[in-house]
Design a protein around this motif. Structure first.
Motif, short mmCIF file in Angstrom:
data_model
loop_
_atom_site.label_atom_id
_atom_site.label_comp_id
_atom_site.label_asym_id
_atom_site.label_seq_id
_atom_site.Cartn_x
_atom_site.Cartn_y
_atom_site.Cartn_z
N MET A 70 -4.84 10.68 6.70
CA MET A 70 -3.49 10.16 6.53
C MET A 70 -3.03 9.45 7.80
O MET A 70 -2.50 8.35 7.75
CB MET A 70 -2.55 11.32 6.20
N GLU A 71 -3.25 10.07 8.94
CA GLU A 71 -2.81 9.50 10.22
C GLU A 71 -3.74 8.36 10.62
O GLU A 71 -4.91 8.57 10.89
CB GLU A 71 -2.84 10.60 11.29
N ASN A 72 -3.21 7.12 10.62
CA ASN A 72 -4.07 5.99 11.01
C ASN A 72 -3.55 5.28 12.24
O ASN A 72 -3.98 4.20 12.58
CB ASN A 72 -4.22 5.00 9.84
N GLY A 73 -2.55 5.90 12.92
CA GLY A 73 -2.04 5.31 14.15
C GLY A 73 -0.92 4.33 13.94
O GLY A 73 -0.25 3.96 14.90
N ALA A 74 -0.68 3.90 12.70
CA ALA A 74 0.42 2.96 12.46
C ALA A 74 1.75 3.71 12.60
O ALA A 74 1.86 4.86 12.16
CB ALA A 74 0.31 2.38 11.06
N PRO A 75 2.75 3.08 13.24
CA PRO A 75 4.02 3.78 13.40
C PRO A 75 4.71 4.02 12.05
O PRO A 75 4.62 3.18 11.15
CB PRO A 75 4.86 2.85 14.29
N VAL A 76 5.34 5.16 11.92
CA VAL A 76 6.06 5.50 10.68
C VAL A 76 7.48 5.95 11.03
O VAL A 76 7.71 6.46 12.13
CB VAL A 76 5.35 6.63 9.88
N PRO A 77 8.42 5.79 10.10
CA PRO A 77 9.76 6.33 10.35
C PRO A 77 9.70 7.85 10.40
O PRO A 77 8.93 8.47 9.67
CB PRO A 77 10.57 5.85 9.13
N ARG A 78 10.53 8.44 11.26
CA ARG A 78 10.63 9.90 11.32
C ARG A 78 12.08 10.29 11.08
O ARG A 78 12.99 9.45 11.18
CB ARG A 78 10.18 10.40 12.70
N VAL A 79 12.29 11.57 10.77
CA VAL A 79 13.65 12.05 10.52
C VAL A 79 14.13 12.85 11.73
O VAL A 79 13.42 13.74 12.21
CB VAL A 79 13.72 12.94 9.26
N ALA A 80 15.31 12.48 12.23
CA ALA A 80 15.92 13.22 13.34
C ALA A 80 17.26 13.77 12.87
O ALA A 80 17.92 13.20 11.99
CB ALA A 80 16.13 12.31 14.54
N VAL A 81 17.65 14.89 13.45
CA VAL A 81 18.97 15.47 13.19
C VAL A 81 19.69 15.55 14.51
O VAL A 81 19.13 16.07 15.50
CB VAL A 81 18.83 16.88 12.56
N VAL A 82 20.89 14.98 14.60
CA VAL A 82 21.67 15.07 15.83
C VAL A 82 23.02 15.69 15.51
O VAL A 82 23.51 15.61 14.38
CB VAL A 82 21.82 13.72 16.58
N VAL A 83 23.60 16.32 16.52
CA VAL A 83 24.77 17.16 16.28
C VAL A 83 25.95 16.77 17.16
O VAL A 83 25.83 16.71 18.39
CB VAL A 83 24.43 18.65 16.54
N PHE A 84 27.09 16.52 16.50
CA PHE A 84 28.36 16.41 17.22
C PHE A 84 28.88 17.84 17.33
O PHE A 84 29.38 18.40 16.35
CB PHE A 84 29.36 15.57 16.43
N LEU A 85 28.71 18.42 18.51
CA LEU A 85 29.21 19.77 18.74
C LEU A 85 30.64 19.63 19.26
O LEU A 85 30.86 19.09 20.35
CB LEU A 85 28.30 20.50 19.73
N LEU A 86 31.59 20.05 18.44
CA LEU A 86 33.01 19.77 18.71
C LEU A 86 33.70 20.96 19.37
O LEU A 86 33.42 22.13 19.03
CB LEU A 86 33.72 19.45 17.40
N LYS A 87 34.58 20.64 20.31
CA LYS A 87 35.39 21.68 20.97
C LYS A 87 36.75 21.06 21.23
O LYS A 87 36.88 20.21 22.12
CB LYS A 87 34.71 22.07 22.28
N GLY A 88 37.75 21.42 20.44
CA GLY A 88 39.04 20.72 20.51
C GLY A 88 38.81 19.26 20.19
O GLY A 88 38.23 18.93 19.14
N ASN A 89 39.22 18.37 21.11
CA ASN A 89 39.00 16.93 20.91
C ASN A 89 37.78 16.43 21.67
O ASN A 89 37.64 15.22 21.88
CB ASN A 89 40.23 16.14 21.36
N ALA A 90 36.91 17.34 22.09
CA ALA A 90 35.75 16.97 22.91
C ALA A 90 34.44 17.15 22.15
O ALA A 90 34.37 17.89 21.16
CB ALA A 90 35.74 17.81 24.19
N VAL A 91 33.41 16.44 22.64
CA VAL A 91 32.06 16.58 22.09
C VAL A 91 31.10 16.88 23.24
O VAL A 91 31.34 16.49 24.39
CB VAL A 91 31.56 15.30 21.36
#
Ligand code: GPP
Length: 142
Positions: A1-22
């Motif tokens: 399956m892996e042939n070295g061609a770049p593929v899209p990946r899935v990332a998860v990022v988080v806005f960690l909120l505290k009052g009006n701050a991140v």
């Protein structure tokens, strides 16, 4: 399956909120070096977005998070380093408001701190800057 061609990946990022701050930290990787970015990382096989958000925030900052919610998704292509992420953006709050963020991956980030949303530091990481410029807010409206 892996042939070295770049593929899209899935990332998860988080806005960690505290009052009006991140929670933001300066990136140390070459893609966006020294820009301020959110905690997050790659979705692992079988994980929910919430599990990934909690794991990545814990691995990077030591913080436990609560009230984890899906916000939106963006498509981020970085031709310079041949990377492409479908990025799931979540929000959350600290489970314990007194717990302090630690810099647990110092090769990736210069340290975490809270920044007021109406006074964000510069420069922001490109994809985050784009969202802010577009009027996006991670805060609940009510
Ligand atoms: C990858 O950085 C970048 C993103 C997932 C962009 C998402 C940010 C938004 C606010 C939409 P990385 O440091 O996790 O990956 P790499 O190790 O490939 O640089």
């Amino acid at each position: 399956m892996e042939n070295g061609a770049p593929v899209p990946r899935v990332a998860v990022v988080v806005f960690l909120l505290k009052g009006n701050a991140v929670l933001l930290g300066r990136r140390l990787s070459s893609n966006g070096y020294s820009t301020f970015a959110l905690p997050g990382g790659h979705l692992e096989f079988g994980e929910s977005f919430e599990e990934c958000a909690a794991r990545e925030v814990k691995e990077e900052t030591g913080l436990d998070i609560d009230r984890i919610e899906f916000l939106t998704v963006t498509n981020n292509v970085f031709p310079a380093n041949q990377s492409h992420y479908v990025t799931i953006l979540m929000r959350a709050v600290s489970a314990d408001p007194h717990q302090l963020p630690q810099n647990l991956e110092p090769h990736k980030c210069s340290g975490w701190d809270w920044y007021e949303w109406n006074n964000l530091p510069e420069p922001l990481f490109g994809p985050l800057e784009k969202m802010v410029q577009g009027g996006f807010s991670p805060f609940p409206t009510s």
